[in-house]
Design a protein around this motif. Structure first.
Motif, short mmCIF file in Angstrom:
data_model
loop_
_atom_site.label_atom_id
_atom_site.label_comp_id
_atom_site.label_asym_id
_atom_site.label_seq_id
_atom_site.Cartn_x
_atom_site.Cartn_y
_atom_site.Cartn_z
N GLU A 78 28.49 -44.52 43.48
CA GLU A 78 28.80 -45.74 42.72
C GLU A 78 28.51 -45.43 41.26
OE1 GLU A 78 25.94 -49.41 42.07
OE2 GLU A 78 26.85 -49.49 44.06
N TYR A 79 29.47 -45.73 40.39
CA TYR A 79 29.26 -45.54 38.95
C TYR A 79 29.29 -46.92 38.30
CZ TYR A 79 30.22 -40.48 39.27
OH TYR A 79 30.20 -39.14 39.56
N TRP A 81 28.13 -49.77 39.03
CA TRP A 81 28.40 -50.83 40.00
C TRP A 81 29.85 -50.85 40.48
CZ3 TRP A 81 25.58 -55.77 37.85
CH2 TRP A 81 24.23 -55.49 37.65
N SER A 113 23.94 -42.57 47.58
CA SER A 113 23.20 -42.74 46.34
C SER A 113 21.74 -42.36 46.53
CB SER A 113 23.29 -44.20 45.89
OG SER A 113 22.44 -44.45 44.79
N PRO A 114 21.11 -41.85 45.48
CA PRO A 114 19.67 -41.64 45.55
C PRO A 114 18.91 -42.97 45.52
CG PRO A 114 20.47 -41.01 43.39
CD PRO A 114 21.67 -41.35 44.22
N GLY A 115 19.57 -44.03 45.05
CA GLY A 115 18.94 -45.34 44.96
C GLY A 115 18.86 -46.05 46.31
N LEU A 116 18.11 -47.13 46.34
CA LEU A 116 17.90 -47.86 47.58
C LEU A 116 19.15 -48.55 48.13
CD1 LEU A 116 14.38 -49.42 46.91
CD2 LEU A 116 14.95 -47.45 48.34
N LEU A 117 20.05 -48.98 47.24
CA LEU A 117 21.22 -49.72 47.70
C LEU A 117 22.31 -48.83 48.27
CD1 LEU A 117 21.58 -52.46 44.93
CD2 LEU A 117 20.54 -52.65 47.20
N GLN A 144 26.40 -47.01 53.82
CA GLN A 144 25.74 -46.87 52.52
C GLN A 144 24.49 -46.02 52.76
OE1 GLN A 144 25.09 -50.99 52.13
NE2 GLN A 144 27.23 -51.43 51.76
N GLY A 146 21.47 -44.83 51.36
CA GLY A 146 20.49 -44.99 50.29
C GLY A 146 19.38 -43.97 50.43
N GLY A 147 18.70 -43.68 49.32
CA GLY A 147 17.63 -42.69 49.36
C GLY A 147 18.14 -41.33 49.81
N LYS A 149 18.56 -38.44 48.56
CA LYS A 149 17.88 -37.18 48.24
C LYS A 149 16.96 -36.74 49.38
CE LYS A 149 18.09 -37.15 43.24
NZ LYS A 149 17.34 -37.18 41.99
#
Length: 186
Positions: A78-79, A81, A113-117, A144, A146-147, A149
């Motif tokens: 996601e870039y 949003w 994504s490395p992020g939670l979402l 999705q 998330g996390g 990495k």
């Protein structure tokens, strides 16, 4: 046999989403072939002036590759949003061809994504764009990661988290059934 083509949303060689895309073939059920479609990196920015001079070879190559698949799996980050520019550009080019290569094709989305979402916010805008092509979107379950990495080994190109790998295996099996349900595409 069902052939699923993967369109990658990231151009980065060491991207998490690219590693997940490359791992999909090891997760696919028996009887399913997974192929990585040509990179969107070589596509020029969509411009009607360029199209008026003729379809660029890179666009024709991507369209030809899509003509040989039964279903499309988009694996993307996601870039800001939304949809990464290179991915949106590819869809824009494909939407200008006759016949439309994506029309009525089954499609699923995996975001990473490395992020939670896990890239959750790109799903809505990407679906809206895919609907404009008359694609048959497998909406659930949403994928999705998330996390990522801690779940993806980018260097090895493998899913290192077994629960995530199993979830993706099940999704690919469900996606195969979904793709077969659309006449003329399986």
């Amino acid at each position: 046999m069902t052939t699923i083509g993967i369109l990658e949303g990231s151009l980065r060689k060491a991207s998490l989403s690219r590693a997940v895309a490359r791992a999909a073939s090891d997760l696919a059920p028996q009887g399913v072939t997974v192929t990585i479609l040509p990179s969107t990196e070589a596509l020029p920015h969509y411009n009607q002036d360029i199209k008026d001079e003729g379809i660029p070879a890179s666009v024709a190559e991507l369209a030809e590759a899509i003509s040989g698949i039964d279903a499309l799996l988009i694996v993307t980050p996601e870039y800001n949003w939304s949809i990464p520019g290179a991915l949106k550009n590819a869809i824009d080019w494909l939407s200008r061809l006759d016949p439309l290569p994506l029309a009525s094709m089954p499609v699923a989305i995996w975001t990473v994504s490395p992020g939670l979402l896990g890239g959750a916010r790109v799903h809505e805008s990407l679906r809206q764009t895919l609907h404009s092509q008359g694609m048959q979107i497998m909406a659930k379950p949403e994928i999705q990661i998330g996390g990522a990495k801690g779940k993806v080994d980018v260097e090895a190109g493998k899913i290192s988290h077994e629960d995530t790998a199993e979830f993706l295996r099940k999704h690919l099996a469900a996606f195969e059934a979904f793709a077969k349900s659309w006449s003329g595409r399986s």
